[in-house]
Design a protein around this motif. Structure first.
Motif, PDB file in Angstrom:
ATOM      1  N   CYS A  19       0.814  -1.218   0.000  1.00 57.20           N
ATOM      2  CA  CYS A  19       0.000   0.000   0.000  1.00 57.20           C
ATOM      3  C   CYS A  19       0.842   1.261   0.000  1.00 57.20           C
ATOM      4  O   CYS A  19       0.321   2.348   0.099  1.00 57.20           O
ATOM      5  CB  CYS A  19      -0.946  -0.004   1.201  1.00 57.20           C
ATOM      6  N   LYS A  20       2.147   1.147  -0.070  1.00 61.71           N
ATOM      7  CA  LYS A  20       3.022   2.308   0.001  1.00 61.71           C
ATOM      8  C   LYS A  20       3.504   2.785  -1.362  1.00 61.71           C
ATOM      9  O   LYS A  20       4.088   3.840  -1.464  1.00 61.71           O
ATOM     10  CB  LYS A  20       4.251   1.987   0.863  1.00 61.71           C
ATOM     11  N   LYS A  21       3.259   2.031  -2.397  1.00 60.92           N
ATOM     12  CA  LYS A  21       3.800   2.333  -3.709  1.00 60.92           C
ATOM     13  C   LYS A  21       2.731   2.989  -4.579  1.00 60.92           C
ATOM     14  O   LYS A  21       1.612   2.493  -4.667  1.00 60.92           O
ATOM     15  CB  LYS A  21       4.274   1.029  -4.353  1.00 60.92           C
ATOM     16  N   LEU A  22       3.070   4.106  -5.216  1.00 61.87           N
ATOM     17  CA  LEU A  22       2.164   4.760  -6.150  1.00 61.87           C
ATOM     18  C   LEU A  22       2.666   4.527  -7.566  1.00 61.87           C
ATOM     19  O   LEU A  22       3.870   4.563  -7.815  1.00 61.87           O
ATOM     20  CB  LEU A  22       2.086   6.260  -5.865  1.00 61.87           C
ATOM     21  N   VAL A  23       1.729   4.280  -8.489  1.00 58.71           N
ATOM     22  CA  VAL A  23       2.102   3.987  -9.872  1.00 58.71           C
ATOM     23  C   VAL A  23       1.283   4.847 -10.829  1.00 58.71           C
ATOM     24  O   VAL A  23       0.243   5.373 -10.478  1.00 58.71           O
ATOM     25  CB  VAL A  23       1.891   2.486 -10.205  1.00 58.71           C
ATOM     26  N   PRO A  51      -7.321  10.404  -0.487  1.00 58.30           N
ATOM     27  CA  PRO A  51      -5.966  10.032  -0.863  1.00 58.30           C
ATOM     28  C   PRO A  51      -5.725   8.533  -0.753  1.00 58.30           C
ATOM     29  O   PRO A  51      -4.592   8.092  -0.755  1.00 58.30           O
ATOM     30  CB  PRO A  51      -5.128  10.779   0.169  1.00 58.30           C
ATOM     31  N   LEU A  52      -6.793   7.745  -0.643  1.00 58.13           N
ATOM     32  CA  LEU A  52      -6.634   6.300  -0.476  1.00 58.13           C
ATOM     33  C   LEU A  52      -6.142   5.618  -1.736  1.00 58.13           C
ATOM     34  O   LEU A  52      -5.078   5.021  -1.756  1.00 58.13           O
ATOM     35  CB  LEU A  52      -7.958   5.665  -0.053  1.00 58.13           C
ATOM     36  N   HIS A  53      -6.958   5.664  -2.750  1.00 58.29           N
ATOM     37  CA  HIS A  53      -6.691   4.896  -3.967  1.00 58.29           C
ATOM     38  C   HIS A  53      -5.911   5.691  -5.010  1.00 58.29           C
ATOM     39  O   HIS A  53      -5.287   5.104  -5.884  1.00 58.29           O
ATOM     40  CB  HIS A  53      -8.008   4.417  -4.581  1.00 58.29           C
ATOM     41  N   GLY A  67      -1.940  -1.354  -4.320  1.00 60.08           N
ATOM     42  CA  GLY A  67      -2.222  -2.248  -3.198  1.00 60.08           C
ATOM     43  C   GLY A  67      -3.631  -2.096  -2.682  1.00 60.08           C
ATOM     44  O   GLY A  67      -4.361  -3.076  -2.505  1.00 60.08           O
ATOM     45  N   LEU A  68      -4.051  -0.847  -2.459  1.00 63.24           N
ATOM     46  CA  LEU A  68      -5.409  -0.621  -1.956  1.00 63.24           C
ATOM     47  C   LEU A  68      -6.457  -0.916  -3.018  1.00 63.24           C
ATOM     48  O   LEU A  68      -7.536  -1.414  -2.709  1.00 63.24           O
ATOM     49  CB  LEU A  68      -5.559   0.815  -1.449  1.00 63.24           C
ATOM     50  N   ILE A  69      -6.141  -0.619  -4.262  1.00 64.32           N
ATOM     51  CA  ILE A  69      -7.113  -0.897  -5.332  1.00 64.32           C
ATOM     52  C   ILE A  69      -7.292  -2.401  -5.496  1.00 64.32           C
ATOM     53  O   ILE A  69      -8.421  -2.894  -5.594  1.00 64.32           O
ATOM     54  CB  ILE A  69      -6.685  -0.212  -6.644  1.00 64.32           C
ATOM     55  N   LEU A  70      -6.198  -3.155  -5.501  1.00 64.22           N
ATOM     56  CA  LEU A  70      -6.316  -4.618  -5.611  1.00 64.22           C
ATOM     57  C   LEU A  70      -7.050  -5.202  -4.407  1.00 64.22           C
ATOM     58  O   LEU A  70      -7.855  -6.119  -4.560  1.00 64.22           O
ATOM     59  CB  LEU A  70      -4.936  -5.253  -5.752  1.00 64.22           C
ATOM     60  N   ASP A  71      -6.801  -4.650  -3.229  1.00 60.94           N
ATOM     61  CA  ASP A  71      -7.520  -5.121  -2.054  1.00 60.94           C
ATOM     62  C   ASP A  71      -9.024  -4.878  -2.221  1.00 60.94           C
ATOM     63  O   ASP A  71      -9.835  -5.728  -1.870  1.00 60.94           O
ATOM     64  CB  ASP A  71      -7.009  -4.420  -0.792  1.00 60.94           C
ATOM     65  N   GLY A  76     -13.866  -6.356  -2.126  1.00 55.50           N
ATOM     66  CA  GLY A  76     -15.017  -5.470  -2.297  1.00 55.50           C
ATOM     67  C   GLY A  76     -14.683  -4.117  -1.689  1.00 55.50           C
ATOM     68  O   GLY A  76     -14.207  -4.045  -0.558  1.00 55.50           O
ATOM     69  N   PHE A  77     -14.925  -3.049  -2.427  1.00 50.26           N
ATOM     70  CA  PHE A  77     -14.522  -1.720  -1.973  1.00 50.26           C
ATOM     71  C   PHE A  77     -15.280  -1.273  -0.725  1.00 50.26           C
ATOM     72  O   PHE A  77     -14.785  -0.436   0.016  1.00 50.26           O
ATOM     73  CB  PHE A  77     -14.679  -0.696  -3.102  1.00 50.26           C
TER      74      PHE A  77
END
Length: 112
Positions: A19-23, A51-53, A67-71, A76-77
Motif C-alpha cells: 500500500c506504500k507504492k504509487l504507480v 488520498p486512499l486509492h 495495493g489498496l485498489i487490488l484489495d 469489495g470496496f
C-alpha cells in the motif's frame, strides 16, 4: 470462483499488494486488468477515493495505489476488510498533528 481468481495471472502473491507504492495509470491498468474507461468510471462514481486509492500531483497527473485498489477488487470496496485496510493506511500517513507536535499553541480563549 473468488475475486482473486479473476485477477490477471501476472500479479504474484503479495508483491503488488504493498500500500506504500504509487504507480502511473498505465501500470495500474496492466496490474488490475481494467480498461481505461473502467478506471475513469471508478474515479467518477467515487469507488476510488483520494488520498486512499489515488493522489493528484500538483501538475494534475494522477498516481494510483495498486495495493489498496487490488484489495478493493479482491474483498469489495465497501467490505469491512477493505475499510479496515484503508483505515490502517490512513493511520500510517504523516498527519498534520505530528508535524505540529512540540510547537506552542496560541490561546484562542476569550478573556473576559
Amino acid at each position: 470462483m473468488s475475486n482473486r481468481d479473476l485477477l490477471p495471472e501476472r500479479i504474484d502473491s503479495g508483491e503488488s499488494l504493498s500500500c506504500k507504492k504509487l504507480v502511473r495509470r498505465s501500470v495500474l491498468l496492466e496490474t488490475v486488468g481494467w480498461s481505461d474507461s473502467t478506471l475513469e468510471r471508478r474515479i467518477k462514481d467515487g469507488t476510488l477515493k483520494e488520498p486512499l486509492h489515488l493522489v493528484r500531483e500538483p501538475s494534475g497527473r494522477l498516481l494510483f495505489n495498486p495495493g489498496l485498489i487490488l484489495d478493493g477488487v479482491i474483498n469489495g470496496f465497501n467490505s469491512p476488510q477493505h475499510l479496515a485496510v484503508c483505515e490502517e493506511f490512513l493511520r500510517s500517513l504523516p498527519s498534520s498533528r505530528t508535524k505540529l507536535a512540540g510547537r506552542p499553541r496560541k490561546s484562542t480563549a476569550v478573556k473576559g
